[in-house]
Design a protein around this motif. Structure first.
Motif, PDB file in Angstrom:
ATOM      1  N   ILE A   1     -29.241  36.206   8.941  1.00  0.00           N
ATOM      2  CA  ILE A   1     -27.817  35.907   9.084  1.00  0.00           C
ATOM      3  C   ILE A   1     -27.148  35.652   7.740  1.00  0.00           C
ATOM      4  N   THR A   2     -27.874  35.008   6.823  1.00  0.00           N
ATOM      5  CA  THR A   2     -27.233  34.511   5.596  1.00  0.00           C
ATOM      6  C   THR A   2     -27.338  35.459   4.408  1.00  0.00           C
TER       7      THR A   2
ATOM      8  N   LEU B   1     -26.551  38.745   3.559  1.00  0.00           N
ATOM      9  CA  LEU B   1     -25.366  39.471   3.096  1.00  0.00           C
ATOM     10  C   LEU B   1     -24.223  38.536   2.692  1.00  0.00           C
ATOM     11  N   PRO B   2     -23.925  37.460   3.465  1.00  0.00           N
ATOM     12  CA  PRO B   2     -22.913  36.507   2.980  1.00  0.00           C
ATOM     13  C   PRO B   2     -23.279  35.875   1.645  1.00  0.00           C
ATOM     14  N   MET B   3     -24.574  35.562   1.450  1.00  0.00           N
ATOM     15  CA  MET B   3     -24.994  34.985   0.169  1.00  0.00           C
ATOM     16  C   MET B   3     -24.800  35.977  -0.970  1.00  0.00           C
TER      17      MET B   3
ATOM     18  N   THR C   1     -28.320  34.845  -5.506  1.00  0.00           N
ATOM     19  CA  THR C   1     -29.136  34.922  -4.299  1.00  0.00           C
ATOM     20  C   THR C   1     -30.619  35.018  -4.629  1.00  0.00           C
TER      21      THR C   1
ATOM     22  N   ASN D   1     -22.470  38.051  -1.219  1.00  0.00           N
ATOM     23  CA  ASN D   1     -21.041  38.042  -1.544  1.00  0.00           C
ATOM     24  C   ASN D   1     -20.610  36.751  -2.222  1.00  0.00           C
ATOM     25  N   ILE D   2     -21.127  35.613  -1.738  1.00  0.00           N
ATOM     26  CA  ILE D   2     -20.688  34.305  -2.242  1.00  0.00           C
ATOM     27  C   ILE D   2     -21.357  33.963  -3.574  1.00  0.00           C
TER      28      ILE D   2
ATOM     29  N   SER E   1     -35.305  39.726   3.979  1.00  0.00           N
ATOM     30  CA  SER E   1     -34.042  40.300   3.515  1.00  0.00           C
ATOM     31  C   SER E   1     -34.274  41.689   2.930  1.00  0.00           C
TER      32      SER E   1
ATOM     33  N   THR F   1     -23.368  36.102  -5.366  1.00  0.00           N
ATOM     34  CA  THR F   1     -23.697  37.334  -6.073  1.00  0.00           C
ATOM     35  C   THR F   1     -25.212  37.581  -5.962  1.00  0.00           C
TER      36      THR F   1
ATOM     37  N   SER G   1     -25.153  43.755  14.363  1.00  0.00           N
ATOM     38  CA  SER G   1     -25.672  42.406  14.117  1.00  0.00           C
ATOM     39  C   SER G   1     -26.362  41.859  15.362  1.00  0.00           C
TER      40      SER G   1
ATOM     41  N   THR H   1     -19.832  46.604  13.446  1.00  0.00           N
ATOM     42  CA  THR H   1     -20.669  45.669  12.690  1.00  0.00           C
ATOM     43  C   THR H   1     -21.227  44.592  13.597  1.00  0.00           C
TER      44      THR H   1
END
Length: 547
Positions: free
Chosen positions: A477-478, A480-482, A491, A484-485, A334, A487, A91, A87
């Protein structure tokens, strides 16, 4: 002429004689006013089309190199460093391109002022070829990152200088459409990247062909550029007036009206240079132009200071950076980077082909922008298209509320409440969003060069482009984390909120620049943002032209 005006003008390390603004060759007709009326022009002409298409090849490379990495990462397997990609590997390989584009944009902005716009395109072509071949021949992850970084520097250079080159050459009635052609090449390059990725995905070491083929268009453009001119505005700035006159003579008609336009443009640009020299307090400094690297450093510092301190320049920078920032912060890339991942998560059996619909929609609706951007104006096309983006994002957020995504991408099929219509709604919502984006936000920010006066046009465009790549990196950068955090619902709702804020900001500070000469746009921003006056004058120009 007063005593101050009798002294030589010094700008951009060049000496302009005191009578530069009023000097005309014997075959030029003296004109009373330096009014550039290009409204009678009915088409850009073959010369401008050839220049635009040749320069647009950089856009094709831009789109291809940013789009092909998706298929490449899937096809590499264990070809790099004799192991599967982690991963972190993926990245780094993906993000290094946008990061080096961010670094290259302001640096090549300085080069474009010093050595010319065409020189930077040639430099970018060398980097495109080197980066493509490096990727194709490398056998390690580190080598792949190096190759993608070289391509990133090329993309960062080309992404700002190509719209600048086209805008300084195209007549004002067609300037918007000609710049959109470069965006058409970008979106077309992304479509080609998806198709090439599909064709070579099942071949042994097919990924090497995917990345290596990017060298061919760059090599072709490198050869073609030797037959194309530098922009007339840069030539005048560099003290090469006769060469500029020759280029302008090919841009406009060869009849009497065309010759008057050439004379008027020459006079307007020379007056702008004189006013910039006066504003900078450089008139008559030692009577000679400074040279050497110290002088160039001082010149860069002076241009940077003018970009911030001078009110009109600062307002142009705010508008350009605002548009470029919103272009990325609205979340579009995105989808370009992760659309296949999203479609796999929501249950599509062929996510790569499904994601091709995003690239095709982007290309087709960029054609709509090409048709309308000069007809209805930059400001209005944004104010009309951003609400379409908001509707698409809002519908996407609602649809995701009915899809229970798996915890891991490769795990079970998503659980869809009710029926399987919601994945199709998500696809429809994304297509709607991309259509609105391609009509306005995907193209209008690249008209940035027209906002800046000649003295800071290259640097201002480079800084705005760096804003684009910085925002691009942030989104990459943000995202995929968004997901998850916050939903997917949160997002995409956040991206919709960014679009609402963008619409309000555009409505308040972005003036209408369609149809204005590059020199007139600078005057529009001298005392304020000029929104109301620009809208009234645009409507008047449309009435006068019978549109």
């Amino acid at each position: 002429m007063n005593d101050a005006a009798a002294e030589p003008l010094i700008a951009n390390d060049r000496v302009f004689p005191s009578d530069a603004r009023d000097r005309y060759d014997d075959d030029e007709e003296e004109i009373e006013e330096d009014v550039v009326d290009e409204s009678a022009l009915v088409s850009p002409g073959l010369f401008i089309w050839c220049l635009t298409i040749c320069a647009g090849i950089s856009g094709l490379l831009f789109g291809y190199d940013t789009g092909v990495i998706s298929s490449t990462l899937i096809s590499i397997n264990t070809d790099l460093s004799s192991r599967p990609l982690t991963t972190l590997d993926k990245s780094l390989i993906t993000s290094c391109t946008s990061f080096f584009a961010l670094l290259a944009s302001p640096l090549t902005g300085i080069l474009a002022d010093t050595y010319g716009r065409k020189t930077v395109i040639l430099f970018a072509d060398i980097l495109f070829v080197l980066g493509a071949l490096w990727q194709a021949w490398t056998s390690s992850v580190g080598g792949m990152i190096t190759g993608r970084s070289i391509v990133g520097a090329a993309v960062g250079s080309a992404s700002f200088v190509v719209p600048l080159y086209i805008s300084e050459l195209a007549p004002s009635p067609f300037r918007g459409r000609m710049v959109v052609v470069s965006s058409l090449f970008i979106t077309g390059g992304q479509v080609v990247a998806y198709i090439v990725g599909w064709l070579f995905s099942d071949r042994l070491h097919g990924w090497r062909w995917m990345v290596g083929l990017g060298a061919l268009p760059a090599a072709l453009q490198f050869v073609m550029l030797f037959f194309l001119p530098e922009t007339p505005r840069y030539l005048i700035k560099a003290g090469q007036r006769q060469q500029a006159k020759t280029v302008l003579g090919r841009v406009y008609r060869s009849d009497e009206g065309g010759r008057k336009l050439v004379t008027a443009v020459l006079k307007r640009v020379e007056r702008e240079i004189e006013e910039e020299v006066d504003a900078a307090g450089l008139r008559g400094t030692m009577g000679v132009a400074k040279s050497g690297w110290r002088a160039r450093v001082e010149k860069v510092k002076d241009n940077a200071a003018q970009l911030i301190v001078v009110g009109g320049n600062r307002r142009a920078l705010i508008i350009a950076c605002m548009l470029q920032g919103f272009q990325q912060l609205c979340g579009f890339n995105s989808l370009m980077y992760f659309s296949a991942t999203i479609f796999r998560l929501v249950g599509f059996q062929s996510p790569t082909l499904t994601s091709l619909s995003i690239a095709i929609t982007n290309f087709l609706f960029t054609l709509v922008a090409f048709h309308y951007i000069d007809r209805i104006g930059r400001r209005r096309i944004l104010l009309w298209s951003v609400p379409i983006m908001i509707m698409g994002l809002a519908l996407c957020a609602i649809a995701f509320a009915f899809v229970d995504l798996p915890a891991e991408e490769a795990s079970a099929t998503p659980i869809v409440a009710g029926n399987k219509i919601w994945p199709l709604v998500i696809l429809l919502a994304m297509v709607t969003y991309v259509a609105g984006y391609a009509i306005g936000m995907g193209n209008v920010p690249w008209q940035q060069s027209e906002l800046f006066p000649l003295s800071v046009r290259s640097l201002g465009s480079a800084v705005a482009t760096a804003t684009n790549w910085g925002s691009n990196t942030l989104i990459g950068i943000t995202f995929l984390p968004m997901m998850n955090i916050f939903t997917p619902v949160g997002t995409f709702a956040l991206y919709a909120g960014v679009c609402v804020f963008a619409w309000i900001t555009i409505w308040r500070i972005y003036p209408e620049t369609a149809g204005l000469s590059l020199e007139d746009v600078g005057g529009l921003l001298k005392a304020g943002y000029g929104v109301d006056d620009s809208v009234r004058s645009f409507k008047q120009r449309r009435r006068d032209s019978g549109r």
